[in-house]
Design a protein around this motif. Structure first.
Motif, PDB file in Angstrom:
ATOM      1  N   TYR A  21       0.923  -1.059  -0.051  1.00  0.00           N
ATOM      2  CA  TYR A  21      -0.064   0.105   0.005  1.00  0.00           C
ATOM      3  C   TYR A  21       1.036   1.296  -0.104  1.00  0.00           C
ATOM      4  N   THR A  22       0.245   2.389  -0.706  1.00  0.00           N
ATOM      5  CA  THR A  22       1.077   3.692  -0.668  1.00  0.00           C
ATOM      6  C   THR A  22      -0.424   4.377  -0.012  1.00  0.00           C
ATOM      7  N   TYR A  23       0.085   5.209   0.884  1.00  0.00           N
ATOM      8  CA  TYR A  23      -0.974   6.197   1.497  1.00  0.00           C
ATOM      9  C   TYR A  23      -1.138   7.640   1.047  1.00  0.00           C
ATOM     10  N   PHE A  24      -1.766   8.372   0.854  1.00  0.00           N
ATOM     11  CA  PHE A  24      -2.060   9.691   0.496  1.00  0.00           C
ATOM     12  C   PHE A  24      -2.792  10.455   1.393  1.00  0.00           C
ATOM     13  N   LYS A  25      -2.441  11.484   2.153  1.00  0.00           N
ATOM     14  CA  LYS A  25      -3.404  12.301   2.956  1.00  0.00           C
ATOM     15  C   LYS A  25      -2.997  13.593   2.873  1.00  0.00           C
ATOM     16  N   SER A  26      -3.972  14.515   3.291  1.00  0.00           N
ATOM     17  CA  SER A  26      -3.982  15.956   2.886  1.00  0.00           C
ATOM     18  C   SER A  26      -2.771  16.733   3.892  1.00  0.00           C
ATOM     19  N   LYS A  27      -2.840  16.045   5.076  1.00  0.00           N
ATOM     20  CA  LYS A  27      -1.970  16.748   6.118  1.00  0.00           C
ATOM     21  C   LYS A  27      -0.511  16.845   5.632  1.00  0.00           C
ATOM     22  N   ASN A  28      -0.066  15.804   4.671  1.00  0.00           N
ATOM     23  CA  ASN A  28       1.240  15.611   3.976  1.00  0.00           C
ATOM     24  C   ASN A  28       1.032  16.521   2.857  1.00  0.00           C
ATOM     25  N   ARG A  29       0.241  17.192   2.320  1.00  0.00           N
ATOM     26  CA  ARG A  29       0.114  17.823   1.206  1.00  0.00           C
ATOM     27  C   ARG A  29       0.204  17.018  -0.133  1.00  0.00           C
ATOM     28  N   ASP A  30       0.062  15.591   0.183  1.00  0.00           N
ATOM     29  CA  ASP A  30       0.125  14.752  -0.882  1.00  0.00           C
ATOM     30  C   ASP A  30      -1.382  14.884  -1.637  1.00  0.00           C
ATOM     31  N   LEU A  31      -2.410  15.042  -1.146  1.00  0.00           N
ATOM     32  CA  LEU A  31      -3.616  14.944  -1.429  1.00  0.00           C
ATOM     33  C   LEU A  31      -4.583  16.222  -1.186  1.00  0.00           C
ATOM     34  N   PRO A  32      -5.303  16.593  -2.015  1.00  0.00           N
ATOM     35  CA  PRO A  32      -6.068  17.836  -2.073  1.00  0.00           C
ATOM     36  C   PRO A  32      -7.233  17.887  -1.013  1.00  0.00           C
ATOM     37  N   SER A  33      -7.902  16.606  -0.632  1.00  0.00           N
ATOM     38  CA  SER A  33      -8.733  16.418   0.403  1.00  0.00           C
ATOM     39  C   SER A  33      -8.828  14.720   1.041  1.00  0.00           C
ATOM     40  N   ASP A  34      -9.033  14.785   2.314  1.00  0.00           N
ATOM     41  CA  ASP A  34      -9.199  13.466   2.935  1.00  0.00           C
ATOM     42  C   ASP A  34     -10.629  12.886   2.682  1.00  0.00           C
ATOM     43  N   LEU A  35     -11.638  13.863   2.308  1.00  0.00           N
ATOM     44  CA  LEU A  35     -12.755  13.399   2.423  1.00  0.00           C
ATOM     45  C   LEU A  35     -13.387  13.197   0.897  1.00  0.00           C
ATOM     46  N   THR A  36     -12.826  11.958   0.187  1.00  0.00           N
ATOM     47  CA  THR A  36     -13.182  11.712  -1.078  1.00  0.00           C
ATOM     48  C   THR A  36     -14.645  11.028  -1.018  1.00  0.00           C
ATOM     49  N   VAL A  37     -15.392  11.052  -2.206  1.00  0.00           N
ATOM     50  CA  VAL A  37     -16.846  10.530  -2.372  1.00  0.00           C
ATOM     51  C   VAL A  37     -16.914   9.836  -3.478  1.00  0.00           C
ATOM     52  N   CYS A  38     -16.250  10.081  -4.509  1.00  0.00           N
ATOM     53  CA  CYS A  38     -16.431   9.304  -5.738  1.00  0.00           C
ATOM     54  C   CYS A  38     -15.110   9.456  -6.447  1.00  0.00           C
ATOM     55  N   SER A  39     -15.243   8.389  -7.679  1.00  0.00           N
ATOM     56  CA  SER A  39     -14.153   8.508  -8.650  1.00  0.00           C
ATOM     57  C   SER A  39     -14.286   8.190  -9.966  1.00  0.00           C
ATOM     58  N   TYR A  40     -13.364   8.665 -11.143  1.00  0.00           N
ATOM     59  CA  TYR A  40     -13.660   8.202 -12.459  1.00  0.00           C
ATOM     60  C   TYR A  40     -12.533   8.139 -13.188  1.00  0.00           C
ATOM     61  N   LEU A  41     -12.146   7.225 -13.841  1.00  0.00           N
ATOM     62  CA  LEU A  41     -11.282   7.102 -14.875  1.00  0.00           C
ATOM     63  C   LEU A  41     -11.639   7.511 -16.180  1.00  0.00           C
ATOM     64  N   ASP A  42     -11.066   8.831 -16.684  1.00  0.00           N
ATOM     65  CA  ASP A  42     -11.290   9.315 -17.861  1.00  0.00           C
ATOM     66  C   ASP A  42     -10.671   8.805 -19.156  1.00  0.00           C
ATOM     67  N   SER A  43     -10.975   9.423 -20.438  1.00  0.00           N
ATOM     68  CA  SER A  43     -10.335   8.863 -21.539  1.00  0.00           C
ATOM     69  C   SER A  43      -9.037   9.282 -21.602  1.00  0.00           C
ATOM     70  N   GLN A  44      -8.303  10.151 -20.879  1.00  0.00           N
ATOM     71  CA  GLN A  44      -7.010  10.475 -21.003  1.00  0.00           C
ATOM     72  C   GLN A  44      -6.103   9.991 -19.786  1.00  0.00           C
ATOM     73  N   ASN A  45      -6.960   8.851 -19.369  1.00  0.00           N
ATOM     74  CA  ASN A  45      -6.219   7.949 -18.102  1.00  0.00           C
ATOM     75  C   ASN A  45      -5.943   8.932 -16.833  1.00  0.00           C
ATOM     76  N   ARG A  46      -6.787   9.807 -16.606  1.00  0.00           N
ATOM     77  CA  ARG A  46      -6.644  10.321 -15.260  1.00  0.00           C
ATOM     78  C   ARG A  46      -7.616   9.819 -14.452  1.00  0.00           C
ATOM     79  N   LEU A  47      -7.491   9.491 -13.054  1.00  0.00           N
ATOM     80  CA  LEU A  47      -8.147   9.254 -12.294  1.00  0.00           C
ATOM     81  C   LEU A  47      -8.656  10.289 -11.302  1.00  0.00           C
ATOM     82  N   TRP A  48      -9.903  10.526 -11.575  1.00  0.00           N
ATOM     83  CA  TRP A  48     -10.389  11.945 -10.943  1.00  0.00           C
ATOM     84  C   TRP A  48     -11.302  11.306  -9.548  1.00  0.00           C
ATOM     85  N   TRP A  49     -11.099  12.330  -8.678  1.00  0.00           N
ATOM     86  CA  TRP A  49     -11.738  12.096  -7.242  1.00  0.00           C
ATOM     87  C   TRP A  49     -12.548  13.300  -7.065  1.00  0.00           C
ATOM     88  N   GLY A  50     -14.059  12.984  -6.671  1.00  0.00           N
ATOM     89  CA  GLY A  50     -14.800  14.340  -6.049  1.00  0.00           C
ATOM     90  C   GLY A  50     -14.786  13.979  -4.345  1.00  0.00           C
TER      91      GLY A  50
END
Length: 98
Positions: A21-50
């Motif tokens: 596992y690799t962990y991403f957290k906002s307090k480490n400034r790795d991640l914009p938010s710790d409260l993710t609700v949904c995800s989506y992989l788009d046609s450009q191979n970007r993994l989106w998070w809401g």
């Protein structure tokens, strides 16, 4: 890879090849938010998070990028509560918000 959103604790990515596992957290400034609700992989191979309160962001090439970094329109504030993300055949991405 398997991505897991943990309510209030960020994201975990499980690498199936390395079995680790690799962990991403906002307090480490790795991640914009710790409260993710949904995800989506788009046609450009970007993994989106809401997120709940911090808008949308995506992960590509080892980096998270927020919508605020992409869209520079201060007259129309971006939504901060993203409930669903989807796309269409033309490559447009759609966000469902509160």
């Amino acid at each position: 890879n398997l991505w897991i959103g943990v309510d209030g604790y960020g994201l975990a990515r499980f690498d199936t090849n390395r079995q680790q596992y690799t962990y991403f957290k906002s307090k480490n400034r790795d991640l914009p938010s710790d409260l993710t609700v949904c995800s989506y992989l788009d046609s450009q191979n970007r993994l989106w998070w809401g997120s709940f309160g911090d808008g949308a962001f995506f992960y590509k090439d080892g980096k998270f990028t927020t919508m605020n970094q992409l869209v520079k329109d201060e007259t129309h504030p971006l939504p901060t509560y993203i409930r669903r993300i989807t796309g269409d055949d033309s490559g447009n991405i759609r966000f469902a918000t509160y």
